[in-house]
Design a protein around this motif. Sequence first.
Motif, PDB file in Angstrom:
ATOM      1  N   ALA A  39       0.802  -1.216   0.000  1.00  0.00           N
ATOM      2  CA  ALA A  39       0.000   0.000   0.000  1.00  0.00           C
ATOM      3  C   ALA A  39       0.838   1.271   0.000  1.00  0.00           C
ATOM      4  CB  ALA A  39      -0.943  -0.001   1.205  1.00  0.00           C
ATOM      5  N   ASP A  40       2.126   1.186   0.345  1.00  0.00           N
ATOM      6  CA  ASP A  40       2.971   2.384   0.386  1.00  0.00           C
ATOM      7  C   ASP A  40       3.804   2.537  -0.893  1.00  0.00           C
ATOM      8  OD1 ASP A  40       4.657   0.246   0.796  1.00  0.00           O
ATOM      9  OD2 ASP A  40       5.733   1.152   2.487  1.00  0.00           O
ATOM     10  N   LEU A  41       3.360   1.925  -1.982  1.00  0.00           N
ATOM     11  CA  LEU A  41       4.108   1.942  -3.239  1.00  0.00           C
ATOM     12  C   LEU A  41       3.820   3.230  -4.015  1.00  0.00           C
ATOM     13  CD1 LEU A  41       5.860  -0.517  -4.243  1.00  0.00           C
ATOM     14  CD2 LEU A  41       4.101  -0.845  -5.990  1.00  0.00           C
ATOM     15  N   ASP A  42       4.869   3.809  -4.606  1.00  0.00           N
ATOM     16  CA  ASP A  42       4.740   4.941  -5.521  1.00  0.00           C
ATOM     17  C   ASP A  42       5.059   4.450  -6.926  1.00  0.00           C
ATOM     18  OD1 ASP A  42       4.203   6.866  -3.463  1.00  0.00           O
ATOM     19  OD2 ASP A  42       6.338   6.789  -2.951  1.00  0.00           O
ATOM     20  N   VAL A  43       4.135   4.658  -7.859  1.00  0.00           N
ATOM     21  CA  VAL A  43       4.211   4.085  -9.202  1.00  0.00           C
ATOM     22  C   VAL A  43       4.347   5.190 -10.237  1.00  0.00           C
ATOM     23  CG1 VAL A  43       3.008   2.662 -10.918  1.00  0.00           C
ATOM     24  CG2 VAL A  43       2.786   2.133  -8.474  1.00  0.00           C
ATOM     25  N   LEU A  44       5.173   4.939 -11.247  1.00  0.00           N
ATOM     26  CA  LEU A  44       5.282   5.805 -12.419  1.00  0.00           C
ATOM     27  C   LEU A  44       4.741   5.038 -13.622  1.00  0.00           C
ATOM     28  CD1 LEU A  44       6.405   8.352 -13.904  1.00  0.00           C
ATOM     29  CD2 LEU A  44       8.536   7.070 -14.207  1.00  0.00           C
ATOM     30  N   ASP A  45       3.791   5.632 -14.336  1.00  0.00           N
ATOM     31  CA  ASP A  45       3.207   5.025 -15.533  1.00  0.00           C
ATOM     32  C   ASP A  45       3.678   5.811 -16.745  1.00  0.00           C
ATOM     33  OD1 ASP A  45       1.699   3.880 -17.523  1.00  0.00           O
ATOM     34  OD2 ASP A  45      -0.250   4.348 -16.638  1.00  0.00           O
ATOM     35  N   PHE A  46       4.586   5.202 -17.522  1.00  0.00           N
ATOM     36  CA  PHE A  46       5.169   5.861 -18.691  1.00  0.00           C
ATOM     37  C   PHE A  46       4.259   5.644 -19.898  1.00  0.00           C
ATOM     38  CE2 PHE A  46       7.753   5.715 -22.569  1.00  0.00           C
ATOM     39  CZ  PHE A  46       8.350   6.956 -22.517  1.00  0.00           C
ATOM     40  N   GLY A  47       3.872   6.764 -20.552  1.00  0.00           N
ATOM     41  CA  GLY A  47       2.937   6.656 -21.671  1.00  0.00           C
ATOM     42  C   GLY A  47       1.544   6.345 -21.169  1.00  0.00           C
ATOM     43  N   CYS A  48       1.108   7.095 -20.173  1.00  0.00           N
ATOM     44  CA  CYS A  48      -0.109   6.761 -19.431  1.00  0.00           C
ATOM     45  C   CYS A  48      -1.383   6.929 -20.235  1.00  0.00           C
ATOM     46  CB  CYS A  48      -0.188   7.608 -18.170  1.00  0.00           C
ATOM     47  SG  CYS A  48      -0.274   9.399 -18.491  1.00  0.00           S
ATOM     48  N   GLY A  49      -1.350   7.714 -21.318  1.00  0.00           N
ATOM     49  CA  GLY A  49      -2.565   7.936 -22.078  1.00  0.00           C
ATOM     50  C   GLY A  49      -3.657   8.544 -21.217  1.00  0.00           C
ATOM     51  N   THR A  50      -4.860   8.000 -21.316  1.00  0.00           N
ATOM     52  CA  THR A  50      -5.996   8.519 -20.550  1.00  0.00           C
ATOM     53  C   THR A  50      -6.053   7.982 -19.131  1.00  0.00           C
ATOM     54  OG1 THR A  50      -7.467   6.770 -21.325  1.00  0.00           O
ATOM     55  CG2 THR A  50      -7.350   8.784 -22.667  1.00  0.00           C
ATOM     56  N   GLY A  51      -5.050   7.207 -18.741  1.00  0.00           N
ATOM     57  CA  GLY A  51      -4.963   6.759 -17.356  1.00  0.00           C
ATOM     58  C   GLY A  51      -5.626   5.432 -17.066  1.00  0.00           C
ATOM     59  N   LEU A  52      -5.884   4.628 -18.084  1.00  0.00           N
ATOM     60  CA  LEU A  52      -6.599   3.366 -17.863  1.00  0.00           C
ATOM     61  C   LEU A  52      -5.838   2.436 -16.921  1.00  0.00           C
ATOM     62  CD1 LEU A  52      -7.925   2.690 -21.479  1.00  0.00           C
ATOM     63  CD2 LEU A  52      -9.242   3.451 -19.493  1.00  0.00           C
ATOM     64  N   VAL A  53      -4.529   2.297 -17.122  1.00  0.00           N
ATOM     65  CA  VAL A  53      -3.734   1.441 -16.234  1.00  0.00           C
ATOM     66  C   VAL A  53      -3.463   2.160 -14.911  1.00  0.00           C
ATOM     67  CG1 VAL A  53      -1.497   0.302 -15.928  1.00  0.00           C
ATOM     68  CG2 VAL A  53      -2.713   0.102 -18.108  1.00  0.00           C
TER      69      VAL A  53
END
Length: 210
Positions: A39-53
């Motif tokens: 629960a304390d994870l910080d995530v980076l989403d590269f090429g996130c688009g509209t944020g689906l993932v």
Amino acid sequence: MADTERFDQAAATWDGEQRRILLARGVTEAIVARCALPADLDVLDFGCGTGLVSLGLKPLVRSVTGVDTSRGMVDVFERKVLEQGLDGVRAVLLPPDDPLSLPERFHLVVSSMALHHVADLAPLFARFRDHLHPGGRVALADLDLEDGTFHEDARGVVHLGFDRGEIAALLEGAGFVDVATETATVTRKGERSYPVFLATGRRSEIASPA
């Protein structure tokens, strides 16, 4: 993520295709199954688009930062965050000529269907490593090698999918260990099926010298 104009134009209706929803869901489920998500994870989403993932992962982690070079996609992402009243989620617009430069580090870098828009993956994977805490992980999803039929509009597409072994070798060359690949999901367009892989790896626990 070259040629952002196409994505700017498509952003408003991007989520209207059910196959994109199903693809993002399949990738998200594969990431959750493969990677520990405390629960304390910080995530980076590269090429996130509209944020689906990004938005699929957010209920499980502390924060998600989505980054993209398309202003239109980032606008849609930010509107979703505002409408849903979400905390710990943000979208960052990246300049096309500097695809990843942020001041903070993360515990997990994810990406879904963005790598085939990046000409040279080796420096990008090195950036991923540098943006991770020691012991942090990557989970990268994209197409297996395909015959060029996946994209009706090929603007900005520089790879017709990937050989999984080549992706694994690039991750290892960038300093990742415990590298593995597996099938994340299979997406369909018309009568055709296209496998999507998930490549994972871990940054060494030993930090690089300053």
